[in-house]
Scaffold this active site. Sequence first.
Site, mmCIF file in Angstrom:
data_model
loop_
_atom_site.group_PDB
_atom_site.id
_atom_site.type_symbol
_atom_site.label_atom_id
_atom_site.label_comp_id
_atom_site.label_asym_id
_atom_site.label_seq_id
_atom_site.Cartn_x
_atom_site.Cartn_y
_atom_site.Cartn_z
ATOM 1 N N LYS A 111 40.480 24.814 31.155
ATOM 2 C CA LYS A 111 40.138 25.528 32.396
ATOM 3 C C LYS A 111 39.381 26.790 32.016
ATOM 4 O O LYS A 111 39.861 27.628 31.263
ATOM 5 C CB LYS A 111 41.374 25.906 33.214
ATOM 6 N N GLU A 115 45.259 48.624 28.024
ATOM 7 C CA GLU A 115 43.933 48.106 27.663
ATOM 8 C C GLU A 115 42.955 48.431 28.819
ATOM 9 O O GLU A 115 43.103 47.898 29.913
ATOM 10 C CB GLU A 115 44.072 46.584 27.499
ATOM 11 N N CYS A 151 38.801 42.150 23.295
ATOM 12 C CA CYS A 151 40.203 42.364 22.955
ATOM 13 C C CYS A 151 40.346 43.179 21.675
ATOM 14 O O CYS A 151 41.325 43.874 21.485
ATOM 15 C CB CYS A 151 40.880 41.009 22.781
ATOM 16 N N GLY A 211 43.762 35.375 26.822
ATOM 17 C CA GLY A 211 43.603 36.190 28.023
ATOM 18 C C GLY A 211 44.514 37.393 27.941
ATOM 19 O O GLY A 211 44.909 37.811 26.843
ATOM 20 N N SER A 212 44.890 37.913 29.089
ATOM 21 C CA SER A 212 45.666 39.152 29.101
ATOM 22 C C SER A 212 47.130 38.894 28.741
ATOM 23 O O SER A 212 47.638 37.777 28.901
ATOM 24 C CB SER A 212 45.576 39.793 30.482
ATOM 25 N N GLU A 251 46.689 34.105 22.486
ATOM 26 C CA GLU A 251 45.807 35.153 21.939
ATOM 27 C C GLU A 251 45.598 36.143 23.063
ATOM 28 O O GLU A 251 44.899 35.845 24.038
ATOM 29 C CB GLU A 251 44.456 34.561 21.508
HETATM 30 P P1 NAD Z 1 43.297 36.844 32.383
HETATM 31 O O1 NAD Z 1 44.642 36.798 31.769
HETATM 32 O O2 NAD Z 1 43.151 37.500 33.695
HETATM 33 O O3 NAD Z 1 42.695 35.369 32.563
HETATM 34 C C1 NAD Z 1 42.544 34.498 31.464
HETATM 35 C C2 NAD Z 1 42.561 33.062 31.969
HETATM 36 O O4 NAD Z 1 43.854 32.781 32.495
HETATM 37 C C3 NAD Z 1 41.576 32.781 33.089
HETATM 38 O O5 NAD Z 1 41.035 31.490 32.903
HETATM 39 C C4 NAD Z 1 42.457 32.823 34.325
HETATM 40 O O6 NAD Z 1 41.961 32.066 35.404
HETATM 41 C C5 NAD Z 1 43.738 32.227 33.791
HETATM 42 N N1 NAD Z 1 44.952 32.567 34.540
HETATM 43 C C6 NAD Z 1 45.190 33.636 35.343
HETATM 44 N N2 NAD Z 1 46.434 33.580 35.849
HETATM 45 C C7 NAD Z 1 47.008 32.459 35.361
HETATM 46 C C8 NAD Z 1 48.291 31.837 35.511
HETATM 47 N N3 NAD Z 1 49.249 32.394 36.259
HETATM 48 N N4 NAD Z 1 48.526 30.692 34.845
HETATM 49 C C9 NAD Z 1 47.590 30.129 34.059
HETATM 50 N N5 NAD Z 1 46.355 30.656 33.895
HETATM 51 C C10 NAD Z 1 46.065 31.812 34.523
HETATM 52 O O7 NAD Z 1 42.349 37.519 31.297
HETATM 53 P P2 NAD Z 1 40.787 37.810 31.423
HETATM 54 O O8 NAD Z 1 40.606 38.981 32.333
HETATM 55 O O9 NAD Z 1 40.050 36.562 31.701
HETATM 56 O O10 NAD Z 1 40.409 38.215 29.930
HETATM 57 C C11 NAD Z 1 40.599 39.473 29.439
HETATM 58 C C12 NAD Z 1 41.851 39.531 28.596
HETATM 59 O O11 NAD Z 1 41.754 38.568 27.548
HETATM 60 C C13 NAD Z 1 42.019 40.856 27.909
HETATM 61 O O12 NAD Z 1 43.364 41.245 27.965
HETATM 62 C C14 NAD Z 1 41.590 40.569 26.486
HETATM 63 O O13 NAD Z 1 42.133 41.453 25.545
HETATM 64 C C15 NAD Z 1 42.063 39.169 26.304
HETATM 65 N N6 NAD Z 1 41.347 38.479 25.217
HETATM 66 C C16 NAD Z 1 42.021 38.234 24.059
HETATM 67 C C17 NAD Z 1 41.367 37.614 22.983
HETATM 68 C C18 NAD Z 1 42.120 37.323 21.710
HETATM 69 O O14 NAD Z 1 41.612 36.539 20.916
HETATM 70 N N7 NAD Z 1 43.285 37.899 21.472
HETATM 71 C C19 NAD Z 1 40.027 37.250 23.107
HETATM 72 C C20 NAD Z 1 39.371 37.511 24.299
HETATM 73 C C21 NAD Z 1 40.048 38.122 25.362
#
Ligand code: NAD
Length: 489
Positions: free
Chosen positions: A179, A388, A289, A232-233, A255
Site C-alpha cells: 500500500k 520529529e 527520518c 512511517g511514523s 522502520e
Molecule cells: P505515516 O505513519 O503517517 O504513514 C505511513 C504509511 O502508513 C502511509 O502509507 C499511511 O497511509 C499508512 N497508515 C496510516 N495509518 C495507518 C494505520 N492505522 N494502519 C496501517 N497503515 C497506516 O508516515 P508518513 O507521514 O507517511 O511518513 C513520515 C514518517 O515516516 C516519519 O515519521 C519518518 O521519520 C518515517 N520514515 C522512516 C524511515 C525509516 O527508514 N526509518 C524512512 C522514511 C520515513
Amino acid sequence: MPFPISADKIETRHYINGEFSESSDKATFQLASPYSHEKIADVCEATVEDTNRAVAAAKAAFPAWSALDPTTRGGYLKKLAELIVANHQELAQLDAMSMGRPVSSYFDAFASAGYFEHYAQAGLSALGTTSLNTPGFVNMTFRQPIGPVAAIIPWNIPVMMFGMKVAPAVAAGCTVVLKSSEKAPLSSAKLASLAHQAGFPKGVINVLSGHGTPSGSTLSSHMDIRLVNFTGSTATGRKIQQAAASSNLKKVVLELGGKSPALIFPDADIAKAAADTVGSLQLLSGQACIANSRIYVHESVAPQFKEAFKNLFRGAKKGDPLLPETQQGPQADAIQFERVKAYLKAASEGKGKLELGGQATQVDGKGFFIEPTIYSDLPEDEKAQKEEVFGPFVSINTFKTEAEAIEKANDTEYGLYASVYTRDISRALRVAKAFESGTVGINATSPTYAQDMPFGGYKGSGQGREGVGYSLDEYLEHKTVLIKLEDNA
Ligand code: NAD
C-alpha cells in the site's frame, strides 16, 4: 520523456492479480501539487473489499511462486530493475508532482533498481544449516518463505521503499500486497505497471493506493498476511504492532521516525561538518527520518560552526520541484505544512533563540515552503526539540564535555542515525559505542548510508533491520527437521 508527464498518462488505479482496476465503490481521493496547489489526479482509494481481494490474490499466487527456483524468480527481478532505470525520469517527475521532491536530488530509482538487481541473485543464498550434535540424529533447518506479506510505505522516498521491501520479499518466494502513501501514490502505481511489464505472474506483486484506514489497517490486521513490513511514523508503527498482535500475531518489521543528533567536537573539520549537516537537513526539505535535526556543538567552536551552517543553510534555492535548479521543494502537502508551522509556533513561544528563518514562505506566490530555520539554546524538554518536526528545522545547542554531549544525544525516544565529528579516533569510537542508534556516522552524516549494511532503529525508531544481506532473512521462516537414524543392524 515529455516534461512534465501529461495527466492522461498517469496511472491512478490499483494493481490486483495482474490487472489494473478501480476501487470496488469507485471511490477516489484528490491529489494536488504542493507547489502549484493544482489538482494532479483523482486516485483510487482502496476499500476493505479491494484490500481483501489483493490479499486473496497474493495468497493464491504464493504456492506456485514460492515453488519456483530462485534463479527463475530472479529473472523477473532483473527485468524490473532494468525497467526502473529506464523510467527513472518519469518516476522522479511523479514524486516531484505529488510530494514536491526536487528532481535535482532524485537518486531513488537507482537505489530501488539496485535492490532488485541484488535480490535477483540473492534468492540462492536462502540456505539452512545441518547439525550432527544430537547422537543418533542428523538434524537440519529449512529456510522457507513466510507467506503472503504486506508492505506499507511512506511518501518521502516511495520508490526506494518499494525496492527495499518488495525485492527481498519476492526473491525469498513471498508474494506481496504493497500500500502506497496517500501523499505519493503515483510512483508506486507506475512501478506496478513496470512489474506487469517485467512479466511477474499474476498476484505476486499487488499495489494499492489509499489512506491508512481502511486499507492499511485491513492489511495489518488481516489473518492471511504473515508479515507486515512498515516504514512511517512511530505513532502509526504502534498501531500496526497492536493490529498484528490482536489478529494473527503476524511478524512485524518497523522502520520509524528519528530525531537524529550530530555532535561537533572542537578538533573537527568545522567547514565539512557544517556542509554535511546542512546537506542532511536540506534533503527532502527536512522530511527525512534520518535528518540530523539536533546538533550539539562544543561551546568553543559554536560561533564558528553556527556562522558556517547559517551561510549554507539560508542559500538553498527554493522553487518548482520539477526544475533541475531547485534545491528546496515545498513541504509534501497542506497537512505536513500545517504540522511544521505548529512546531515553528511552539518554538517561537519557547525559550530558544531564533537564529534564522522561523516562518512559512512562498515562491512566486506559490507553494507550501518553510524558510530554513535554526534555533539555538532550545531547551531539551521543548516540543520542537523532543519531537520529529519533519521540516527544514534544526536546533543547534552547545555542550562542554563529551559525557554531556552523549547524554543529550541519547535523551530521545528515537535512535535511528547519530553522527560525531572529531579527528580523535578514540573519541570517535567511544562516542559511536555510546550512541543508542541503529546507524552512526563518524565524520559523515545522513543521507550517507551503505547498501550492504543493516539499516534500522533502536528504541522508538523501529525493530528489525533492512538492507542488502539482511532483509531476505526477515521473509524466511526457520524450520527444524529432526531425522532419527536407524541403528546399524
Ligand atoms: P505515516 O505513519 O503517517 O504513514 C505511513 C504509511 O502508513 C502511509 O502509507 C499511511 O497511509 C499508512 N497508515 C496510516 N495509518 C495507518 C494505520 N492505522 N494502519 C496501517 N497503515 C497506516 O508516515 P508518513 O507521514 O507517511 O511518513 C513520515 C514518517 O515516516 C516519519 O515519521 C519518518 O521519520 C518515517 N520514515 C522512516 C524511515 C525509516 O527508514 N526509518 C524512512 C522514511 C520515513
